[in-house]
Scaffold this motif. Structure first.
Motif, PDB file in Angstrom:
ATOM      1  N   ILE A 192       0.965  -8.604   0.814  1.00  0.00           N
ATOM      2  CA  ILE A 192      -0.102  -8.233  -0.120  1.00  0.00           C
ATOM      3  C   ILE A 192       0.396  -7.010  -0.887  1.00  0.00           C
ATOM      4  O   ILE A 192       1.021  -6.116  -0.303  1.00  0.00           O
ATOM      5  N   THR A 193       0.148  -6.936  -2.168  1.00  0.00           N
ATOM      6  CA  THR A 193       0.709  -5.834  -2.970  1.00  0.00           C
ATOM      7  C   THR A 193       0.249  -4.481  -2.436  1.00  0.00           C
ATOM      8  O   THR A 193      -0.887  -4.326  -1.973  1.00  0.00           O
ATOM      9  N   THR A 194       1.155  -3.525  -2.521  1.00  0.00           N
ATOM     10  CA  THR A 194       0.873  -2.169  -2.045  1.00  0.00           C
ATOM     11  C   THR A 194      -0.338  -1.582  -2.753  1.00  0.00           C
ATOM     12  O   THR A 194      -1.152  -0.874  -2.154  1.00  0.00           O
ATOM     13  N   ASP A 195      -0.474  -1.866  -4.035  1.00  0.00           N
ATOM     14  CA  ASP A 195      -1.591  -1.325  -4.807  1.00  0.00           C
ATOM     15  C   ASP A 195      -2.926  -1.806  -4.244  1.00  0.00           C
ATOM     16  O   ASP A 195      -3.873  -1.027  -4.101  1.00  0.00           O
ATOM     17  N   VAL A 196      -2.991  -3.099  -3.901  1.00  0.00           N
ATOM     18  CA  VAL A 196      -4.227  -3.649  -3.349  1.00  0.00           C
ATOM     19  C   VAL A 196      -4.568  -2.966  -2.021  1.00  0.00           C
ATOM     20  O   VAL A 196      -5.706  -2.544  -1.788  1.00  0.00           O
ATOM     21  N   LEU A 197      -3.590  -2.845  -1.122  1.00  0.00           N
ATOM     22  CA  LEU A 197      -3.853  -2.262   0.193  1.00  0.00           C
ATOM     23  C   LEU A 197      -4.171  -0.771   0.093  1.00  0.00           C
ATOM     24  O   LEU A 197      -5.034  -0.260   0.821  1.00  0.00           O
ATOM     25  N   ALA A 198      -3.467  -0.056  -0.803  1.00  0.00           N
ATOM     26  CA  ALA A 198      -3.734   1.380  -0.959  1.00  0.00           C
ATOM     27  C   ALA A 198      -5.165   1.619  -1.420  1.00  0.00           C
ATOM     28  O   ALA A 198      -5.865   2.515  -0.917  1.00  0.00           O
ATOM     29  N   LYS A 199      -5.627   0.786  -2.361  1.00  0.00           N
ATOM     30  CA  LYS A 199      -6.996   0.952  -2.843  1.00  0.00           C
ATOM     31  C   LYS A 199      -8.013   0.507  -1.791  1.00  0.00           C
ATOM     32  O   LYS A 199      -9.065   1.109  -1.628  1.00  0.00           O
ATOM     33  N   ALA A 200      -7.694  -0.558  -1.073  1.00  0.00           N
ATOM     34  CA  ALA A 200      -8.616  -1.068  -0.062  1.00  0.00           C
ATOM     35  C   ALA A 200      -8.814  -0.073   1.075  1.00  0.00           C
ATOM     36  O   ALA A 200      -9.941   0.132   1.553  1.00  0.00           O
ATOM     37  N   PHE A 201      -7.714   0.567   1.516  1.00  0.00           N
ATOM     38  CA  PHE A 201      -7.792   1.504   2.637  1.00  0.00           C
ATOM     39  C   PHE A 201      -7.929   2.950   2.177  1.00  0.00           C
ATOM     40  O   PHE A 201      -8.018   3.854   3.006  1.00  0.00           O
ATOM     41  N   GLN A 202      -7.901   3.153   0.836  1.00  0.00           N
ATOM     42  CA  GLN A 202      -8.080   4.481   0.247  1.00  0.00           C
ATOM     43  C   GLN A 202      -7.057   5.468   0.790  1.00  0.00           C
ATOM     44  O   GLN A 202      -7.381   6.570   1.238  1.00  0.00           O
ATOM     45  N   VAL A 203      -5.793   5.033   0.761  1.00  0.00           N
ATOM     46  CA  VAL A 203      -4.692   5.879   1.198  1.00  0.00           C
ATOM     47  C   VAL A 203      -3.592   5.840   0.142  1.00  0.00           C
ATOM     48  O   VAL A 203      -3.607   5.028  -0.780  1.00  0.00           O
ATOM     49  N   ASP A 204      -2.604   6.729   0.296  1.00  0.00           N
ATOM     50  CA  ASP A 204      -1.465   6.753  -0.608  1.00  0.00           C
ATOM     51  C   ASP A 204      -0.587   5.523  -0.382  1.00  0.00           C
ATOM     52  O   ASP A 204      -0.489   5.003   0.729  1.00  0.00           O
ATOM     53  N   LYS A 205       0.075   5.057  -1.440  1.00  0.00           N
ATOM     54  CA  LYS A 205       0.939   3.878  -1.348  1.00  0.00           C
ATOM     55  C   LYS A 205       2.064   4.078  -0.344  1.00  0.00           C
ATOM     56  O   LYS A 205       2.519   3.127   0.293  1.00  0.00           O
ATOM     57  N   ALA A 206       2.525   5.314  -0.210  1.00  0.00           N
ATOM     58  CA  ALA A 206       3.620   5.589   0.738  1.00  0.00           C
ATOM     59  C   ALA A 206       3.191   5.285   2.170  1.00  0.00           C
ATOM     60  O   ALA A 206       4.000   4.833   2.987  1.00  0.00           O
ATOM     61  N   ILE A 207       1.929   5.506   2.479  1.00  0.00           N
ATOM     62  CA  ILE A 207       1.418   5.211   3.814  1.00  0.00           C
ATOM     63  C   ILE A 207       1.398   3.705   4.058  1.00  0.00           C
ATOM     64  O   ILE A 207       1.762   3.221   5.136  1.00  0.00           O
ATOM     65  N   VAL A 208       0.995   2.948   3.031  1.00  0.00           N
ATOM     66  CA  VAL A 208       1.009   1.500   3.136  1.00  0.00           C
ATOM     67  C   VAL A 208       2.434   1.001   3.392  1.00  0.00           C
ATOM     68  O   VAL A 208       2.678   0.154   4.256  1.00  0.00           O
ATOM     69  N   ASP A 209       3.410   1.547   2.627  1.00  0.00           N
ATOM     70  CA  ASP A 209       4.797   1.144   2.808  1.00  0.00           C
ATOM     71  C   ASP A 209       5.272   1.442   4.223  1.00  0.00           C
ATOM     72  O   ASP A 209       5.998   0.652   4.840  1.00  0.00           O
ATOM     73  N   GLN A 210       4.853   2.582   4.742  1.00  0.00           N
ATOM     74  CA  GLN A 210       5.260   2.988   6.093  1.00  0.00           C
ATOM     75  C   GLN A 210       4.704   2.029   7.138  1.00  0.00           C
ATOM     76  O   GLN A 210       5.405   1.626   8.069  1.00  0.00           O
TER      77      GLN A 210
END
Length: 215
Positions: A192-210
């Motif tokens: 799932i795109t990082t942008d979607v997950l970052a917005k869904a979980f309200q966190v920075d994209k770097a955290i999603v990547d991690q």
């Protein structure tokens, strides 16, 4: 006229409930034939003349699973893949083993409810109701306690004791299905795109990547 409409509504609801679980078998049994090329909703039937007692049998449920993993838990299944005679019978069983503080990650079974019994140890269990409430229903269970997880709701288990624990869970389906929330959200193929997950979980994209890197 209104009476007839009411009766039709009752009939429709009854029919909907009747098909909300595995279909009832139309014969004594339908032992799964994994070599069949026929595609059906379930598994094709083995010739009854070839059926033996071993098709309805599984041993080893007394042996603990290997809990030396990141989750600290292990699953031993008694489903149609392990017991071909379960095919079309609408039931299955799982053994869960837990290291101290081991977990079964938040997950859901889209096709069945689950009833769990603690055999050894102390477990924290719970499920979350659907939107908009998202209420956590949770309890600490001791040996001999029983808990029910409704079909389709996210739930979890954790050993909150200092010794190994294990439990059994029964399902109202030969294939309850399992959707592991972390694996589904962060380990899908493709991601799932990082942008979607970052917005869904309200966190920075770097955290999603991690997090994604761990799956």
């Amino acid at each position: 006229m209104s009476k007839n409409i009411f009766l039709c509504c009752i009939l429709a609801i009854t029919c909907a409930l009747a098909v909300a679980s595995d279909p009832a078998p139309l014969q004594d049994f339908c032992v799964a034939d994994f070599n069949s090329q026929v595609l059906v909703n379930g598994v094709a039937c083995l010739d009854p003349k070839l059926v033996t007692a071993d098709n309805f049998f599984l041993s080893g449920f007394d042996k603990p699973g290997n809990v030396s993993n990141q989750q600290g838990s292990a699953v031993t299944s008694a489903m149609v893949e392990q017991i071909p005679g379960l095919n079309t019978l609408g039931t299955s069983l799982i053994r869960f083993d837990y290291a101290p503080w081991g977990i079964v990650s938040p997950h859901m079974h889209p096709l069945a409810s689950e009833i769990l019994v603690v055999v050894e140890g102390t477990l924290l269990v719970g499920f979350v109701t659907s939107n908009p409430d998202n209420k956590l229903i949770s309890k600490v269970l001791q040996k001999g306690d029983v808990f029910v997880f409704p079909q389709g709701l996210v739930h979890f288990q954790q050993n909150v004791g200092y010794v190994n624990a294990f439990s059994y869970s029964a399902f109202g389906s030969q294939n309850p299905g399992v959707v592991l929330v972390p694996n589904t959200v962060f380990g899908s193929t493709p991601h799932i795109t990082t942008d979607v997950l970052a917005k869904a979980f309200q966190v920075d994209k770097a955290i999603v990547d991690q997090i994604e890197a761990k799956f």
